[in-house]
Motif scaffolding. Structure first.
Motif, PDB file in Angstrom:
ATOM      1  N   TYR A 104       0.825  -1.212   0.000  1.00 32.41           N
ATOM      2  CA  TYR A 104       0.000   0.000   0.000  1.00 32.41           C
ATOM      3  C   TYR A 104       0.859   1.263   0.000  1.00 32.41           C
ATOM      4  CZ  TYR A 104      -3.555   3.389   1.545  1.00 32.41           C
ATOM      5  OH  TYR A 104      -4.394   4.466   1.639  1.00 32.41           O
ATOM      6  N   LEU A 105       1.878   1.279   0.835  1.00 31.73           N
ATOM      7  CA  LEU A 105       2.709   2.475   0.958  1.00 31.73           C
ATOM      8  C   LEU A 105       3.527   2.819  -0.296  1.00 31.73           C
ATOM      9  CD1 LEU A 105       4.175   2.633   4.574  1.00 31.73           C
ATOM     10  CD2 LEU A 105       2.381   4.005   3.528  1.00 31.73           C
ATOM     11  N   PRO A 106       4.037   1.847  -1.056  1.00 27.66           N
ATOM     12  CA  PRO A 106       4.874   2.218  -2.205  1.00 27.66           C
ATOM     13  C   PRO A 106       4.232   3.219  -3.155  1.00 27.66           C
ATOM     14  CG  PRO A 106       5.092  -0.111  -1.769  1.00 27.66           C
ATOM     15  CD  PRO A 106       4.004   0.380  -0.851  1.00 27.66           C
ATOM     16  N   ASP A 107       2.936   3.066  -3.429  1.00 29.27           N
ATOM     17  CA  ASP A 107       2.265   4.012  -4.325  1.00 29.27           C
ATOM     18  C   ASP A 107       2.217   5.408  -3.719  1.00 29.27           C
ATOM     19  OD1 ASP A 107       1.816   2.132  -6.262  1.00 29.27           O
ATOM     20  OD2 ASP A 107      -0.222   1.660  -5.629  1.00 29.27           O
ATOM     21  N   ILE A 108       2.028   5.476  -2.403  1.00 28.21           N
ATOM     22  CA  ILE A 108       1.983   6.777  -1.735  1.00 28.21           C
ATOM     23  C   ILE A 108       3.357   7.439  -1.771  1.00 28.21           C
ATOM     24  CG2 ILE A 108       1.636   7.933   0.477  1.00 28.21           C
ATOM     25  CD1 ILE A 108      -0.464   5.901   1.154  1.00 28.21           C
ATOM     26  N   ILE A 109       4.393   6.687  -1.414  1.00 24.06           N
ATOM     27  CA  ILE A 109       5.748   7.254  -1.382  1.00 24.06           C
ATOM     28  C   ILE A 109       6.187   7.672  -2.779  1.00 24.06           C
ATOM     29  CG2 ILE A 109       8.144   6.794  -0.784  1.00 24.06           C
ATOM     30  CD1 ILE A 109       6.170   7.000   1.580  1.00 24.06           C
ATOM     31  N   ALA A 110       5.774   6.904  -3.782  1.00 17.83           N
ATOM     32  CA  ALA A 110       6.152   7.240  -5.157  1.00 17.83           C
ATOM     33  C   ALA A 110       5.575   8.580  -5.597  1.00 17.83           C
ATOM     34  CB  ALA A 110       5.693   6.135  -6.107  1.00 17.83           C
ATOM     35  N   ALA A 111       4.475   9.002  -4.961  1.00 17.67           N
ATOM     36  CA  ALA A 111       3.846  10.268  -5.331  1.00 17.67           C
ATOM     37  C   ALA A 111       4.587  11.471  -4.736  1.00 17.67           C
ATOM     38  CB  ALA A 111       2.393  10.277  -4.859  1.00 17.67           C
ATOM     39  N   TYR A 112       5.515  11.227  -3.809  1.00 18.80           N
ATOM     40  CA  TYR A 112       6.321  12.292  -3.229  1.00 18.80           C
ATOM     41  C   TYR A 112       7.417  12.714  -4.204  1.00 18.80           C
ATOM     42  CZ  TYR A 112       4.609  12.108   1.616  1.00 18.80           C
ATOM     43  OH  TYR A 112       3.855  12.203   2.755  1.00 18.80           O
ATOM     44  N   THR A 113       7.867  13.939  -4.077  1.00 20.74           N
ATOM     45  CA  THR A 113       9.049  14.379  -4.814  1.00 20.74           C
ATOM     46  C   THR A 113      10.285  13.757  -4.165  1.00 20.74           C
ATOM     47  OG1 THR A 113       9.405  16.323  -3.419  1.00 20.74           O
ATOM     48  CG2 THR A 113       7.917  16.568  -5.299  1.00 20.74           C
ATOM     49  N   GLU A 114      11.420  13.828  -4.837  1.00 19.32           N
ATOM     50  CA  GLU A 114      12.644  13.252  -4.275  1.00 19.32           C
ATOM     51  C   GLU A 114      13.010  13.941  -2.966  1.00 19.32           C
ATOM     52  OE1 GLU A 114      15.890  13.106  -6.947  1.00 19.32           O
ATOM     53  OE2 GLU A 114      14.866  11.838  -8.411  1.00 19.32           O
ATOM     54  N   ASP A 115      12.810  15.250  -2.888  1.00 19.68           N
ATOM     55  CA  ASP A 115      13.114  15.975  -1.651  1.00 19.68           C
ATOM     56  C   ASP A 115      12.209  15.508  -0.515  1.00 19.68           C
ATOM     57  OD1 ASP A 115      15.119  17.407  -2.822  1.00 19.68           O
ATOM     58  OD2 ASP A 115      13.890  19.176  -3.234  1.00 19.68           O
ATOM     59  N   GLU A 116      10.928  15.296  -0.839  1.00 20.20           N
ATOM     60  CA  GLU A 116       9.988  14.831   0.185  1.00 20.20           C
ATOM     61  C   GLU A 116      10.332  13.413   0.635  1.00 20.20           C
ATOM     62  OE1 GLU A 116       5.855  17.188  -0.922  1.00 20.20           O
ATOM     63  OE2 GLU A 116       6.410  15.392  -2.053  1.00 20.20           O
ATOM     64  N   GLN A 117      10.703  12.557  -0.320  1.00 19.67           N
ATOM     65  CA  GLN A 117      11.046  11.180   0.020  1.00 19.67           C
ATOM     66  C   GLN A 117      12.269  11.111   0.935  1.00 19.67           C
ATOM     67  OE1 GLN A 117      11.467   8.758  -3.493  1.00 19.67           O
ATOM     68  NE2 GLN A 117       9.414   9.217  -4.239  1.00 19.67           N
ATOM     69  N   SER A 118      13.155  12.068   0.792  1.00 26.04           N
ATOM     70  CA  SER A 118      14.383  12.048   1.588  1.00 26.04           C
ATOM     71  C   SER A 118      14.118  12.280   3.068  1.00 26.04           C
ATOM     72  CB  SER A 118      15.364  13.100   1.073  1.00 26.04           C
ATOM     73  OG  SER A 118      14.868  14.417   1.297  1.00 26.04           O
ATOM     74  N   ARG A 119      12.963  12.822   3.399  1.00 21.95           N
ATOM     75  CA  ARG A 119      12.668  13.075   4.811  1.00 21.95           C
ATOM     76  C   ARG A 119      11.664  12.072   5.385  1.00 21.95           C
ATOM     77  NH1 ARG A 119       8.252  16.126   6.579  1.00 21.95           N
ATOM     78  NH2 ARG A 119       6.730  16.644   4.984  1.00 21.95           N
ATOM     79  N   VAL A 120      11.356  11.023   4.638  1.00 20.38           N
ATOM     80  CA  VAL A 120      10.416  10.007   5.111  1.00 20.38           C
ATOM     81  C   VAL A 120      11.175   8.789   5.628  1.00 20.38           C
ATOM     82  CG1 VAL A 120       8.585   8.412   4.456  1.00 20.38           C
ATOM     83  CG2 VAL A 120       8.583  10.738   3.561  1.00 20.38           C
ATOM     84  N   GLU A 278      -3.762  14.221   5.771  1.00 22.35           N
ATOM     85  CA  GLU A 278      -4.564  14.696   4.643  1.00 22.35           C
ATOM     86  C   GLU A 278      -3.757  14.660   3.355  1.00 22.35           C
ATOM     87  OE1 GLU A 278      -7.741  15.357   4.549  1.00 22.35           O
ATOM     88  OE2 GLU A 278      -7.947  14.901   6.679  1.00 22.35           O
ATOM     89  N   GLN A 279      -2.490  15.082   3.430  1.00 24.45           N
ATOM     90  CA  GLN A 279      -1.644  15.074   2.245  1.00 24.45           C
ATOM     91  C   GLN A 279      -1.386  13.656   1.747  1.00 24.45           C
ATOM     92  OE1 GLN A 279      -0.502  17.684   0.368  1.00 24.45           O
ATOM     93  NE2 GLN A 279      -1.901  18.860   1.679  1.00 24.45           N
ATOM     94  N   LEU A 280      -1.168  12.736   2.679  1.00 29.88           N
ATOM     95  CA  LEU A 280      -0.951  11.344   2.299  1.00 29.88           C
ATOM     96  C   LEU A 280      -2.162  10.758   1.582  1.00 29.88           C
ATOM     97  CD1 LEU A 280       0.896   9.989   5.450  1.00 29.88           C
ATOM     98  CD2 LEU A 280       1.785   9.919   3.126  1.00 29.88           C
ATOM     99  N   CYS A 281      -3.331  11.056   2.120  1.00 27.75           N
ATOM    100  CA  CYS A 281      -4.572  10.548   1.501  1.00 27.75           C
ATOM    101  C   CYS A 281      -4.757  11.142   0.103  1.00 27.75           C
ATOM    102  CB  CYS A 281      -5.767  10.869   2.399  1.00 27.75           C
ATOM    103  SG  CYS A 281      -5.773   9.955   3.959  1.00 27.75           S
ATOM    104  N   LEU A 282      -4.421  12.404  -0.063  1.00 24.74           N
ATOM    105  CA  LEU A 282      -4.529  13.027  -1.377  1.00 24.74           C
ATOM    106  C   LEU A 282      -3.542  12.408  -2.357  1.00 24.74           C
ATOM    107  CD1 LEU A 282      -4.922  16.807  -0.399  1.00 24.74           C
ATOM    108  CD2 LEU A 282      -6.665  15.306  -1.376  1.00 24.74           C
ATOM    109  N   LYS A 283      -2.353  12.106  -1.855  1.00 23.68           N
ATOM    110  CA  LYS A 283      -1.347  11.494  -2.728  1.00 23.68           C
ATOM    111  C   LYS A 283      -1.803  10.102  -3.162  1.00 23.68           C
ATOM    112  CE  LYS A 283       2.632  14.019  -0.879  1.00 23.68           C
ATOM    113  NZ  LYS A 283       2.928  14.739  -2.137  1.00 23.68           N
ATOM    114  N   LYS A 284      -2.418   9.358  -2.243  1.00 20.62           N
ATOM    115  CA  LYS A 284      -2.914   8.032  -2.584  1.00 20.62           C
ATOM    116  C   LYS A 284      -3.999   8.123  -3.649  1.00 20.62           C
ATOM    117  CE  LYS A 284      -3.706   3.656  -2.531  1.00 20.62           C
ATOM    118  NZ  LYS A 284      -2.791   2.739  -3.248  1.00 20.62           N
ATOM    119  N   GLU A 285      -4.910   9.110  -3.508  1.00 17.37           N
ATOM    120  CA  GLU A 285      -5.980   9.280  -4.486  1.00 17.37           C
ATOM    121  C   GLU A 285      -5.409   9.627  -5.863  1.00 17.37           C
ATOM    122  OE1 GLU A 285      -8.607  12.204  -2.929  1.00 17.37           O
ATOM    123  OE2 GLU A 285      -9.298  10.955  -1.262  1.00 17.37           O
TER     124      GLU A 285
END
Length: 288
Positions: A104-120, A278-285
């Motif tokens: 489930y999480l891979p699709d959400i993380i993939a929607a982040y930018t590289e900068d955002e992913q670096s802080r997750v 909220e942002q995570l849910c939007l990214k998943k959608e």
């Protein structure tokens, strides 16, 4: 002196018009909200509102306090937004059950930018109770879990429900059926994760509900592959739908149960992480 949190509770109650609606918006129980507002009135030594059949009615003191509280909250929000430019963004600490982390999480993380992913950062635990404990300790900002029963301090939000599906060796007689009878399934040799495991606990509760006790069970550690054992003809197993959708092994067949049992996927979070949820849910959608 009243707390900042109580200002938020009071303003939300006024704007929602009722304690019930405010409690839902704040992700707390109505009794907890009522208690906090009662403490606020006690600290201020005045009545702020009256409860009516149609909602709440502000007193003169309540109207005055509402205006002041809105000003304070707005100033705090502006200050917080302003201070962000002086500091680096804090890391976002996410917890998840193994199946959710993998499917489930891979699709959400993939929607982040590289900068955002670096802080997750992602922490995986076998049970919801373990994730809740980490949240209580302040070690996580939010966690994806299942069948969350609620918590006095941690808000939770139901995301969706999904069924478990039967996974059978392709040569098994049940593989020829469109659906699998759950009772017949339980009479076969079963491959099940060893406790502690939320999926195992869910299966046990469902069996107890139906008054059955599977006897021929092979328990595996969570790092072992149930699907590998099933493909080798060592038994039958079941997996959540999100996991079943990724099965491509020609030696396995996936079938729904005639008596379906399901799990609820929830996100549990710290109150100050509500915006991130909220942002995570939007990214998943957007990723779906």
């Amino acid at each position: 002196m009243f707390r900042f949190e109580q200002l938020t509770y009071f303003v939300t109650t006024v704007e929602k018009g009722s304690l019930n609606k405010a409690a839902k918006a704040l992700y707390i129980s109505q009794p907890a909200l009522t208690k906090q507002l009662a403490q606020l009135e006690s600290q201020l030594a005045c009545v702020l509102f009256h409860r009516r059949m149609t909602g709440i009615e502000l007193t003169e003191a309540g109207r005055y306090f509402y205006e002041r509280a809105c000003m304070i909250l707005e100033q705090v929000e502006q200050t917080v937004e302003g201070i962000k430019r002086f500091s680096r963004q804090n890391p976002l600490r996410i917890g998840a059950l193994p199946s959710i982390a993998n499917y489930y999480l891979p699709d959400i993380i993939a929607a982040y930018t590289e900068d955002e992913q670096s802080r997750v950062s992602i922490t995986v635990r076998d049970t919801t109770s373990e994730l809740v404990a980490l949240l209580e300790q302040g070690s996580l900002d939010l966690a994806f879990a299942q069948d969350f029963a609620g918590h006095a301090e941690l808000p939770g939000r139901e995301l969706f429900q999904e069924p478990y599906l039967a996974v059978l060796p392709a040569h098994h007689p049940m593989a020829e059926q469109e659906t699998v009878d759950f009772l017949a399934f339980c009479r076969e040799k079963l491959l099940i994760h060893r406790d502690p495991c939320d999926i195992r606990s869910n299966f046990r509760r469902y069996c107890n509900k139906l008054g059955i006790q599977p006897e021929n069970v092979l328990e595996l550690d969570f790092n072992d592959s149930l699907l590998t054992y099933a493909a080798k003809g060592q038994g039958l197993t079941f997996v959540p739908q999100m996991m079943a959708e990724g099965i491509r092994d020609p030696h396995l067949t996936v079938r729904p149960f005639e008596q379906p049992f399901t799990r609820t996927i929830d996100v549990i979070f710290q109150r100050d992480a509500a915006g991130e949820v909220e942002q995570l849910c939007l990214k998943k959608e957007s990723a779906s």
